[in-house]
Design an enzyme around this catalytic site. Structure first.
Site, PDB file in Angstrom:
ATOM      1  N   ASP A 197       0.932  -1.329  -0.129  1.00 54.59           N
ATOM      2  CA  ASP A 197       0.005   0.166   0.170  1.00 54.59           C
ATOM      3  C   ASP A 197       0.928   1.272  -0.026  1.00 54.59           C
ATOM      4  O   ASP A 197       0.288   2.516  -0.005  1.00 54.59           O
ATOM      5  CB  ASP A 197      -0.844  -0.092   1.166  1.00 54.59           C
ATOM      6  CG  ASP A 197      -0.308   0.042   2.489  1.00 54.59           C
ATOM      7  OD1 ASP A 197       0.968  -0.043   2.486  1.00 54.59           O
ATOM      8  OD2 ASP A 197      -1.146   0.092   3.641  1.00 54.59           O
ATOM      9  N   LYS A 240      -1.118  -9.576   2.706  1.00 61.45           N
ATOM     10  CA  LYS A 240      -0.276  -9.032   3.952  1.00 61.45           C
ATOM     11  C   LYS A 240      -1.108  -8.095   4.894  1.00 61.45           C
ATOM     12  O   LYS A 240      -2.023  -7.179   4.271  1.00 61.45           O
ATOM     13  CB  LYS A 240       1.088  -8.239   3.686  1.00 61.45           C
ATOM     14  CG  LYS A 240       1.610  -7.685   4.783  1.00 61.45           C
ATOM     15  CD  LYS A 240       3.088  -7.330   4.307  1.00 61.45           C
ATOM     16  CE  LYS A 240       3.168  -5.962   3.840  1.00 61.45           C
ATOM     17  NZ  LYS A 240       2.703  -4.733   4.657  1.00 61.45           N
ATOM     18  N   GLU A 271       9.547  -4.214  10.033  1.00 63.70           N
ATOM     19  CA  GLU A 271       9.896  -2.777   9.354  1.00 63.70           C
ATOM     20  C   GLU A 271      10.500  -1.951  10.429  1.00 63.70           C
ATOM     21  O   GLU A 271       9.790  -1.643  11.730  1.00 63.70           O
ATOM     22  CB  GLU A 271       8.919  -2.122   8.793  1.00 63.70           C
ATOM     23  CG  GLU A 271       9.096  -0.886   8.011  1.00 63.70           C
ATOM     24  CD  GLU A 271       8.094  -0.139   7.428  1.00 63.70           C
ATOM     25  OE1 GLU A 271       7.029  -1.065   6.685  1.00 63.70           O
ATOM     26  OE2 GLU A 271       8.159   0.759   6.742  1.00 63.70           O
TER      27      GLU A 271
HETATM   28  O1  KIV Z   1       3.547  -1.124   1.758  1.00 66.84           O
HETATM   29  C1  KIV Z   1       4.478  -1.627   1.334  1.00 66.84           C
HETATM   30  O2  KIV Z   1       5.415  -1.430   0.494  1.00 66.84           O
HETATM   31  C2  KIV Z   1       5.113  -2.403   2.842  1.00 66.84           C
HETATM   32  C3  KIV Z   1       6.606  -2.737   2.695  1.00 66.84           C
HETATM   33  C4  KIV Z   1       7.433  -1.538   3.019  1.00 66.84           C
HETATM   34  C5  KIV Z   1       6.751  -3.797   3.512  1.00 66.84           C
HETATM   35  O3  KIV Z   1       4.422  -2.876   3.563  1.00 66.84           O
END
Ligand code: KIV
Length: 278
Positions: free
Chosen positions: A47, A116, A185
């Site tokens: 996102d 995710k 992260e």
């Molecule tokens: O949204 C995203 O790109 C992410 C990554 C930074 C892990 O969640």
């Protein structure tokens, strides 16, 4: 016919064998084809597209419809890589039913292989329900950008013992709930190493040091395409910003000086037909 698609089992096997996993974010068809050709194991339709593609100043405004458009594009380009779609803010916080339905859309409409979700213990009920529906789930702990208003800014998480223990317990809770991998992260490298060693599933780090089982970067950061902000952990492997500025500048002066288009870019007309036009 042998299926060469990266699966949750292959990722787990890579962890067991100590082979590191390369993950990149991806938001469109052409880039997906290139990353797939380069052998990147997982394409994450993050996102983060809200910031690097849509120009928002956080990931909060990103909607299911935004995510589905980009997930479909990436899925069309990825033949071998696993495609993981980020569930956007408010697509899994309201109810279990909502969460399962939204997660299902990423597989059914978006062509993704997994989803995710950001969060720890508080979302394990939701993760279990999605996993029970046959949808592989990746977890995300540490700096979770959808909670930026609660975290008070984009800063390193888990810097003291209590926060470190909480994160380890959250990682164990996510593993018990059925996630196949966890993104960590922006946390101290030694903490990420401990978590990677204590859990059996792959840990993918971003700003979490070299002790993780794999790494992920935002493609616009690593290619030097997004210059609004640049996190310390985002190693720049190319400066496409300069490459594009230079190319576009040359194009513009070619147009103005009539060097483009040349005969090799133009279509001719037979002289008898041309004569009739005069
Ligand atoms: O949204 C995203 O790109 C992410 C990554 C930074 C892990 O969640």
């Amino acid at each position: 016919m042998q299926n060469s698609r990266i699966t949750t089992f292959k990722l787990k096997d890579m962890k067991t064998r100590g082979e590191k996993i390369a993950v990149l974010t991806c938001y469109d068809y052409s880039t997906a084809k290139m990353l797939d050709e380069a052998g990147i194991e997982v394409l994450l339709v993050g996102d983060s597209l809200g910031m690097v593609v849509l120009g928002y100043d956080s990931t909060i405004p990103v909607t299911m419809e935004d995510m589905l458009i980009h997930t479909k594009a990436v899925s069309r380009g990825a033949k071998n890589a696993m495609v993981v779609a980020d569930m956007p803010f408010m697509s899994y916080q309201v109810s279990v039913e909502d969460s399962v339905r939204n997660a299902g859309r990423f597989l059914q409409e978006g062509g993704a292989n997994a989803v995710k979700l950001e969060g720890g213990r508080e979302i394990t009920r939701i993760i279990k329900a999605i996993d029970d529906a046959g949808i592989p789930v990746m977890g995300h702990l540490g700096l979770t950008p959808q909670s930026i208003n609660k975290l008070g800014g984009y800063r390193v998480q888990g810097r003291d013992e209590a926060a470190g223990r909480r994160m380890l317990n959250n990682a164990l809770a996510l593993q018990d709930a059925g996630v196949f991998a966890i993104v960590l992260e922006c946390i101290p490298a030694p903490l990420a190493k401990i978590i990677s060693e204590r859990i059996d599933i792959p840990v993918i780090g971003i700003g979490a040091g070299v002790g993780c089982d794999g790494q992920v970067l935002v493609i616009h950061d690593m290619l030097g395409l997004y210059t609004t902000v640049s996190p310390k952990f985002a190693k720049k492997y190319a400066d496409l910003h300069s490459v594009i500025l230079e190319a576009v500048g040359r194009y513009s002066s070619d147009v103005k000086e009539q060097r483009f288009p040349g005969p090799e870019h133009s279509f001719d007309l037979h002289e008898t037909e041309l004569g009739k036009l005069y």
